[in-house]
Design an enzyme around this catalytic site. Structure first.
Site, PDB file in Angstrom:
ATOM      1  N   SER A  66       0.793  -1.246   0.000  1.00 22.92           N
ATOM      2  CA  SER A  66       0.000   0.000   0.000  1.00 22.92           C
ATOM      3  C   SER A  66       0.815   1.280   0.000  1.00 22.92           C
ATOM      4  O   SER A  66       0.243   2.363  -0.138  1.00 22.92           O
ATOM      5  CB  SER A  66      -0.953   0.017   1.186  1.00 22.92           C
ATOM      6  OG  SER A  66      -2.053  -0.799   0.906  1.00 22.92           O
ATOM      7  N   LYS A  69       0.112   3.364  -2.895  1.00 23.23           N
ATOM      8  CA  LYS A  69      -1.084   4.229  -2.988  1.00 23.23           C
ATOM      9  C   LYS A  69      -0.685   5.712  -3.032  1.00 23.23           C
ATOM     10  O   LYS A  69      -1.401   6.545  -3.572  1.00 23.23           O
ATOM     11  CB  LYS A  69      -2.038   3.940  -1.825  1.00 23.23           C
ATOM     12  CG  LYS A  69      -2.677   2.531  -1.916  1.00 23.23           C
ATOM     13  CD  LYS A  69      -3.573   2.228  -0.723  1.00 23.23           C
ATOM     14  CE  LYS A  69      -4.480   1.027  -0.893  1.00 23.23           C
ATOM     15  NZ  LYS A  69      -3.910  -0.274  -0.651  1.00 23.23           N
ATOM     16  N   TYR A 192      -3.760  -2.318 -10.233  1.00 21.12           N
ATOM     17  CA  TYR A 192      -3.612  -2.065  -8.785  1.00 21.12           C
ATOM     18  C   TYR A 192      -2.697  -3.111  -8.134  1.00 21.12           C
ATOM     19  O   TYR A 192      -1.798  -2.772  -7.358  1.00 21.12           O
ATOM     20  CB  TYR A 192      -5.007  -2.057  -8.133  1.00 21.12           C
ATOM     21  CG  TYR A 192      -5.001  -2.107  -6.627  1.00 21.12           C
ATOM     22  CD1 TYR A 192      -4.726  -0.962  -5.872  1.00 21.12           C
ATOM     23  CD2 TYR A 192      -5.258  -3.303  -5.943  1.00 21.12           C
ATOM     24  CE1 TYR A 192      -4.714  -1.015  -4.474  1.00 21.12           C
ATOM     25  CE2 TYR A 192      -5.248  -3.359  -4.559  1.00 21.12           C
ATOM     26  CZ  TYR A 192      -4.970  -2.218  -3.829  1.00 21.12           C
ATOM     27  OH  TYR A 192      -4.948  -2.275  -2.458  1.00 21.12           O
ATOM     28  N   TYR A 244      -4.036   3.701   8.343  1.00 26.28           N
ATOM     29  CA  TYR A 244      -5.368   3.122   8.572  1.00 26.28           C
ATOM     30  C   TYR A 244      -5.840   3.409   9.985  1.00 26.28           C
ATOM     31  O   TYR A 244      -5.731   4.519  10.488  1.00 26.28           O
ATOM     32  CB  TYR A 244      -5.365   1.620   8.276  1.00 26.28           C
ATOM     33  CG  TYR A 244      -4.664   1.286   7.001  1.00 26.28           C
ATOM     34  CD1 TYR A 244      -5.151   1.767   5.786  1.00 26.28           C
ATOM     35  CD2 TYR A 244      -3.499   0.535   6.986  1.00 26.28           C
ATOM     36  CE1 TYR A 244      -4.501   1.484   4.599  1.00 26.28           C
ATOM     37  CE2 TYR A 244      -2.839   0.253   5.804  1.00 26.28           C
ATOM     38  CZ  TYR A 244      -3.345   0.732   4.617  1.00 26.28           C
ATOM     39  OH  TYR A 244      -2.698   0.464   3.460  1.00 26.28           O
ATOM     40  N   VAL A 262       1.295  -3.799   3.684  1.00 22.99           N
ATOM     41  CA  VAL A 262       1.278  -5.091   4.377  1.00 22.99           C
ATOM     42  C   VAL A 262       2.508  -5.960   4.087  1.00 22.99           C
ATOM     43  O   VAL A 262       2.640  -7.042   4.647  1.00 22.99           O
ATOM     44  CB  VAL A 262      -0.020  -5.919   4.126  1.00 22.99           C
ATOM     45  CG1 VAL A 262      -1.214  -5.294   4.807  1.00 22.99           C
ATOM     46  CG2 VAL A 262      -0.265  -6.124   2.639  1.00 22.99           C
TER      47      VAL A 262
END
Ligand SMILES: NC(=O)CC[C@H](N)C(=O)O
Length: 308
Positions: A66, A69, A192, A244, A262
């Site tokens: 991530s 992102k 993605y 998060y 992750v």
């Protein structure tokens, strides 16, 4: 101010956090990630002047997951008006796990922010629309930023995630049902998953993301990638949403904009000064690197830095 930053300070910090290995859990919902040894531990710092400091496995590549992102949002900012992006994805923290569907249904398919999976999938959908070859373009951008011509996607990880993509597919189809997804879902998932499967080392990550500490200017480049205001805005969203459901705890302990993946990597920004990248594959309950956060906390204390 605190201790001066050098390689031996970083070595020292890694020695202090190494006993935490064994307390977290390597991500296994993507089977290929579970194959990674939990013993890795690395840290690298890149300053806005281009100095590099490193310790441990700072030059071993891993799946950035991530952290990508931030790259997809940056790329979208170079291709879209800001208003076009923010009408499809919000800027608020979600207070939910990164792959949650609940809020998305309640909020009519508009993701809370670009750093949770639904938000990143919308951003990838937008890139799919404007870029003729989104995977190739991302590779070019990252190779340039990291200064590594041989950077690549880990096809084994991308494939593994594709084979276990039910939840991300559900997220994308739910958004499509609300009219917030334009392209073929499978095609965008493919893009993605490749972005998530970029293999980079801590040193490459620190070089790549130093533009966020440097008003949008990549290392050794007069041309900004994004403008200073946009870099500040990305940093602000990293503070509220980059970790998060662990964003509050991270702000409290580390006090820097951060983004985790992750794969066990985290990048953290000291605006005007440096980008720090850490890697330890075992995660805490929120999906953030357990020893990685501890290392950043110690570093922030030792060098006396915080944005607060
Ligand atoms: N938090 C993460 O790093 C999640 C990324 C992962 N590729 C997923 O979509 O589930």
């Amino acid at each position: 101010m605190g201790t001066e930053l050098d390689n031996s300070l970083l070595e020292d910090i890694l020695a202090q956090v190494r006993p935490l290995i064994g307390r977290g859990k390597v991500a296994d919902y993507i089977p290929a990630l579970a194959e990674v040894s939990p013993d890795h531990l690395g840290i690298a710092v890149c300053t806005t002047k281009g100095e590099i400091f490193r310790a441990g496995d700072a030059n071993t590549r891993f799946s950035i997951q991530s952290i990508s992102k931030v790259l997809s949002l940056t790329l979208a900012l170079t291709r879209y008006q800001e208003s076009e992006i923010w009408q499809r994805v919000g800027k608020e923290p979600s207070g939910q796990p990164f792959n949650s569907l609940v809020q998305l249904e309640l909020e009519q398919g508009k993701p809370r922010n670009p750093f949770i999976n639904p938000g990143a999938l919308v951003v990838c959908d937008m890139l799919q629309t404007r870029l003729t070859a989104p995977k190739q373009r991302m590779l070019e951008v990252v190779r340039q930023l990291a200064g590594s011509a041989d950077l690549n996607y880990d096809r084994h990880v991308a494939r593994s995630e594709f084979d276990h993509s039910d939840r991300n597919a559900a997220i994308a189809y739910l958004m499509k049902s609300f009219g917030n997804f334009d392209n073929d879902v499978i095609t965008v998932l493919h893009t993605y998953f490749h972005y998530c499967a970029l293999r980079m080392s801590c040193e490459e990550l620190a070089r790549t993301f130093v533009y966020l500490a440097n008003k949008g200017h990549p290392l050794g480049n007069e041309q900004p990638l994004i403008d200073a205001r946009q870099a500040r805005q990305i940093n602000a969203m990293m503070v509220t949403s980059g970790m998060y459901d662990g964003a509050g705890e991270f702000a409290y302990r580390v006090g820097m904009p951060g983004k985790s993946g992750v794969g066990g990597g985290i990048i953290a920004i000291v605006p005007g000064e440096m980008c720090i990248a850490v890697w330890s594959p075992e995660l805490d309950a929120a999906g953030n690197s357990l020893a990685g956060i501890a290392a950043l906390e110690l570093l922030a204390q030792r060098i006396g830095r915080s944005i607060f």
